[in-house]
Design a protein around this motif. Structure first.
Motif, PDB file in Angstrom:
ATOM      1  N   ILE A 180       6.381  -6.967   9.482  1.00  0.00           N
ATOM      2  CA  ILE A 180       5.362  -6.548   8.523  1.00  0.00           C
ATOM      3  C   ILE A 180       4.076  -6.161   9.239  1.00  0.00           C
ATOM      4  O   ILE A 180       3.440  -5.150   8.915  1.00  0.00           O
ATOM      5  N   VAL A 181       3.678  -6.951  10.223  1.00  0.00           N
ATOM      6  CA  VAL A 181       2.461  -6.632  10.981  1.00  0.00           C
ATOM      7  C   VAL A 181       2.609  -5.270  11.664  1.00  0.00           C
ATOM      8  O   VAL A 181       1.703  -4.423  11.622  1.00  0.00           O
ATOM      9  N   ALA A 182       3.762  -5.037  12.291  1.00  0.00           N
ATOM     10  CA  ALA A 182       3.982  -3.771  12.993  1.00  0.00           C
ATOM     11  C   ALA A 182       4.050  -2.600  12.023  1.00  0.00           C
ATOM     12  O   ALA A 182       3.626  -1.485  12.357  1.00  0.00           O
ATOM     13  N   SER A 183       4.554  -2.826  10.815  1.00  0.00           N
ATOM     14  CA  SER A 183       4.560  -1.772   9.798  1.00  0.00           C
ATOM     15  C   SER A 183       3.148  -1.443   9.352  1.00  0.00           C
ATOM     16  O   SER A 183       2.801  -0.274   9.143  1.00  0.00           O
ATOM     17  N   LEU A 184       2.317  -2.464   9.188  1.00  0.00           N
ATOM     18  CA  LEU A 184       0.919  -2.233   8.822  1.00  0.00           C
ATOM     19  C   LEU A 184       0.176  -1.494   9.930  1.00  0.00           C
ATOM     20  O   LEU A 184      -0.679  -0.639   9.661  1.00  0.00           O
ATOM     21  N   ARG A 185       0.483  -1.810  11.179  1.00  0.00           N
ATOM     22  CA  ARG A 185      -0.168  -1.122  12.300  1.00  0.00           C
ATOM     23  C   ARG A 185       0.216   0.364  12.300  1.00  0.00           C
ATOM     24  O   ARG A 185      -0.624   1.230  12.549  1.00  0.00           O
ATOM     25  N   LEU A 186       1.470   0.665  11.989  1.00  0.00           N
ATOM     26  CA  LEU A 186       1.901   2.062  11.891  1.00  0.00           C
ATOM     27  C   LEU A 186       1.161   2.763  10.757  1.00  0.00           C
ATOM     28  O   LEU A 186       0.703   3.901  10.907  1.00  0.00           O
ATOM     29  N   TYR A 187       1.028   2.090   9.621  1.00  0.00           N
ATOM     30  CA  TYR A 187       0.287   2.660   8.489  1.00  0.00           C
ATOM     31  C   TYR A 187      -1.173   2.891   8.863  1.00  0.00           C
ATOM     32  O   TYR A 187      -1.774   3.904   8.484  1.00  0.00           O
ATOM     33  N   ALA A 188      -1.757   1.978   9.627  1.00  0.00           N
ATOM     34  CA  ALA A 188      -3.160   2.120  10.036  1.00  0.00           C
ATOM     35  C   ALA A 188      -3.366   3.366  10.875  1.00  0.00           C
ATOM     36  O   ALA A 188      -4.439   3.987  10.827  1.00  0.00           O
ATOM     37  N   GLY A 189      -2.353   3.764  11.651  1.00  0.00           N
ATOM     38  CA  GLY A 189      -2.466   4.992  12.427  1.00  0.00           C
ATOM     39  C   GLY A 189      -2.513   6.223  11.545  1.00  0.00           C
ATOM     40  O   GLY A 189      -3.120   7.231  11.906  1.00  0.00           O
ATOM     41  N   ARG A 190      -1.882   6.143  10.369  1.00  0.00           N
ATOM     42  CA  ARG A 190      -1.871   7.275   9.443  1.00  0.00           C
ATOM     43  C   ARG A 190      -3.123   7.292   8.561  1.00  0.00           C
ATOM     44  O   ARG A 190      -3.607   8.362   8.178  1.00  0.00           O
ATOM     45  N   HIS A 191      -3.604   6.104   8.210  1.00  0.00           N
ATOM     46  CA  HIS A 191      -4.740   6.005   7.284  1.00  0.00           C
ATOM     47  C   HIS A 191      -5.788   5.041   7.855  1.00  0.00           C
ATOM     48  O   HIS A 191      -6.005   3.949   7.320  1.00  0.00           O
ATOM     49  N   PRO A 192      -6.447   5.425   8.938  1.00  0.00           N
ATOM     50  CA  PRO A 192      -7.389   4.497   9.587  1.00  0.00           C
ATOM     51  C   PRO A 192      -8.624   4.184   8.744  1.00  0.00           C
ATOM     52  O   PRO A 192      -9.303   3.200   9.015  1.00  0.00           O
ATOM     53  N   HIS A 193      -8.919   5.016   7.734  1.00  0.00           N
ATOM     54  CA  HIS A 193     -10.128   4.803   6.928  1.00  0.00           C
ATOM     55  C   HIS A 193      -9.831   4.249   5.540  1.00  0.00           C
ATOM     56  O   HIS A 193     -10.688   4.325   4.652  1.00  0.00           O
ATOM     57  N   ASP A 194      -8.647   3.681   5.349  1.00  0.00           N
ATOM     58  CA  ASP A 194      -8.274   3.124   4.052  1.00  0.00           C
ATOM     59  C   ASP A 194      -9.016   1.807   3.847  1.00  0.00           C
ATOM     60  O   ASP A 194      -8.735   0.822   4.529  1.00  0.00           O
ATOM     61  N   PRO A 195      -9.962   1.740   2.897  1.00  0.00           N
ATOM     62  CA  PRO A 195     -10.730   0.489   2.727  1.00  0.00           C
ATOM     63  C   PRO A 195      -9.867  -0.677   2.261  1.00  0.00           C
ATOM     64  O   PRO A 195     -10.148  -1.828   2.604  1.00  0.00           O
ATOM     65  N   ALA A 196      -8.832  -0.395   1.474  1.00  0.00           N
ATOM     66  CA  ALA A 196      -7.954  -1.484   1.029  1.00  0.00           C
ATOM     67  C   ALA A 196      -7.187  -2.079   2.206  1.00  0.00           C
ATOM     68  O   ALA A 196      -6.929  -3.286   2.238  1.00  0.00           O
ATOM     69  N   LEU A 197      -6.826  -1.244   3.179  1.00  0.00           N
ATOM     70  CA  LEU A 197      -6.174  -1.765   4.381  1.00  0.00           C
ATOM     71  C   LEU A 197      -7.143  -2.632   5.169  1.00  0.00           C
ATOM     72  O   LEU A 197      -6.784  -3.717   5.637  1.00  0.00           O
ATOM     73  N   ALA A 198      -8.374  -2.164   5.335  1.00  0.00           N
ATOM     74  CA  ALA A 198      -9.370  -2.951   6.071  1.00  0.00           C
ATOM     75  C   ALA A 198      -9.576  -4.316   5.409  1.00  0.00           C
ATOM     76  O   ALA A 198      -9.686  -5.339   6.094  1.00  0.00           O
ATOM     77  N   GLU A 199      -9.605  -4.340   4.089  1.00  0.00           N
ATOM     78  CA  GLU A 199      -9.753  -5.608   3.365  1.00  0.00           C
ATOM     79  C   GLU A 199      -8.561  -6.515   3.621  1.00  0.00           C
ATOM     80  O   GLU A 199      -8.718  -7.725   3.874  1.00  0.00           O
ATOM     81  N   LEU A 200      -7.344  -5.946   3.571  1.00  0.00           N
ATOM     82  CA  LEU A 200      -6.129  -6.726   3.785  1.00  0.00           C
ATOM     83  C   LEU A 200      -6.089  -7.296   5.199  1.00  0.00           C
ATOM     84  O   LEU A 200      -5.820  -8.492   5.391  1.00  0.00           O
ATOM     85  N   ILE A 201      -6.371  -6.461   6.199  1.00  0.00           N
ATOM     86  CA  ILE A 201      -6.331  -6.921   7.590  1.00  0.00           C
ATOM     87  C   ILE A 201      -7.393  -7.993   7.825  1.00  0.00           C
ATOM     88  O   ILE A 201      -7.142  -9.003   8.492  1.00  0.00           O
ATOM     89  N   GLY A 202      -8.580  -7.791   7.272  1.00  0.00           N
ATOM     90  CA  GLY A 202      -9.634  -8.785   7.425  1.00  0.00           C
ATOM     91  C   GLY A 202      -9.257 -10.114   6.800  1.00  0.00           C
ATOM     92  O   GLY A 202      -9.455 -11.182   7.400  1.00  0.00           O
ATOM     93  N   GLU A 203      -8.694 -10.066   5.600  1.00  0.00           N
ATOM     94  CA  GLU A 203      -8.300 -11.293   4.905  1.00  0.00           C
ATOM     95  C   GLU A 203      -7.218 -12.052   5.678  1.00  0.00           C
ATOM     96  O   GLU A 203      -7.325 -13.272   5.884  1.00  0.00           O
ATOM     97  N   LEU A 204      -6.186 -11.342   6.121  1.00  0.00           N
ATOM     98  CA  LEU A 204      -5.097 -12.005   6.831  1.00  0.00           C
ATOM     99  C   LEU A 204      -5.540 -12.507   8.204  1.00  0.00           C
ATOM    100  O   LEU A 204      -5.092 -13.557   8.662  1.00  0.00           O
ATOM    101  N   SER A 205      -6.423 -11.768   8.843  1.00  0.00           N
ATOM    102  CA  SER A 205      -6.921 -12.198  10.155  1.00  0.00           C
ATOM    103  C   SER A 205      -7.723 -13.484  10.044  1.00  0.00           C
ATOM    104  O   SER A 205      -7.648 -14.359  10.918  1.00  0.00           O
TER     105      SER A 205
END
Length: 294
Positions: A180-205
């Protein structure tokens, strides 16, 4: 005005360089003790046929006009997979303008009908960031009643890392979580400015130490098929195959279908789970996400 360094490119190149040994890269063994894991910068430059200074600037994220031929050479030097190579090209050539906000995702009625018609196998529709957009009845019985959760919590990454039910559901929790982490990292390469992704990564971190560690590995992964093992609280051990399909008109939605080998114990247990799920006095396993982790 100088542009900010490309930190994603910097960290990805460093992580790949650390994972390959000189022997794996085809270099002759050198005497003495190596001070760095994996390859040195000058060795990558040598293998790629570029100057050391050029590669150092690239790895620092400061060379924003790198050519496709150079990226190809670096991908070969680092023995990148096709998936990693595609990720390298995406992060090395970020968009010059900030992309428009991503529209909400909805499951098409036809896809929803297909999902509901799959009555003998668990099936889910995933969206961006591994949001769970829809699930059939057997997927609800296998995982949880996603629609009973707050909208914010209908995300497989949040559930796998923050919910105790999901930690015990997967027989190989670490393997599932790393994927799942590696899938999210792949998604981050496609959508580096997605605020919902930034929120998710921050929360899980913040809430999970394993996530912090694995996110820093910069591994990328796209699950298209495979096998998963579960320990379900009602029917016990399940070994299920997994196939993923993306609709042609929306590649950012994925239909994930789990199957059991015909005649296997898992097939019989899946039938039992389907029967159990149709009984009104037996609700789906309850998820309790968002519990803080050390």
């Amino acid at each position: 005005m100088a542009q900010e360094p490309n930190s994603e490119l910097r960290d990805f190149l460093r992580s790949r360089r650390a994972k390959i040994t000189p022997e794996e890269a085809g270099l002759a063994p050198q005497p003495g003790t190596r001070r760095v894991p994996g390859l040195r910068r000058e060795e990558v430059a040598q293998l790629a046929g570029v100057s050391v200074d050029y590669y150092v600037r690239l790895e620092r994220g400061r060379h924003l006009n790198v050519s496709a031929s150079v990226l190809d050479a670096i991908a070969r030097a680092l023995r990148l997979t096709d998936l990693e190579r595609g990720h390298l090209f995406r992060i090395a050539k970020p968009a010059r303008t900030r992309p428009r906000p991503l529209p909400p995702q909805r499951v098409r009625p036809g896809l929803r009908l297909l999902l509901d018609s799959l009555t003998d196998v668990p099936a889910l529709v995933y969206g961006r960031r591994m949001d769970v957009l829809a699930a059939n009845d057997l997927a609800v019985a296998l995982y949880t009643d996603f629609e009973a959760l707050p909208a914010h919590s209908r995300n497989m990454a949040r559930l796998v890392f923050l919910d105790d039910h999901f930690r015990t559901l997967y027989a190989d929790w670490e393997g599932a979580a790393r994927g799942i982490v590696a899938s999210l990292r792949l998604y981050a390469g496609r959508h580096p400015h997605d605020p919902a992704l930034a929120e998710l990564i921050g929360e899980l971190s913040v809430q999970d130490a394993d996530f912090r560690h694995w996110w820093a590995d910069h591994d990328v992964f796209q699950r298209t098929h495979g096998t998963k093992r579960y320990h379900h609280p009602v029917v016990g051990e399940l070994v299920l195959g997994y196939e993923a399909f993306a609709p042609a008109d929306d590649p950012e939605q994925t239909l994930g279908v789990s199957t059991a080998e015909p005649g296997s114990p898992s097939a019989e247990r899946l039938k039992l789970l389907a029967s159990w799920s149709r009984s009104p006095q037996h609700p789906a396993p309850a998820a309790q996400p968002d519990a803080p982790r050390p």
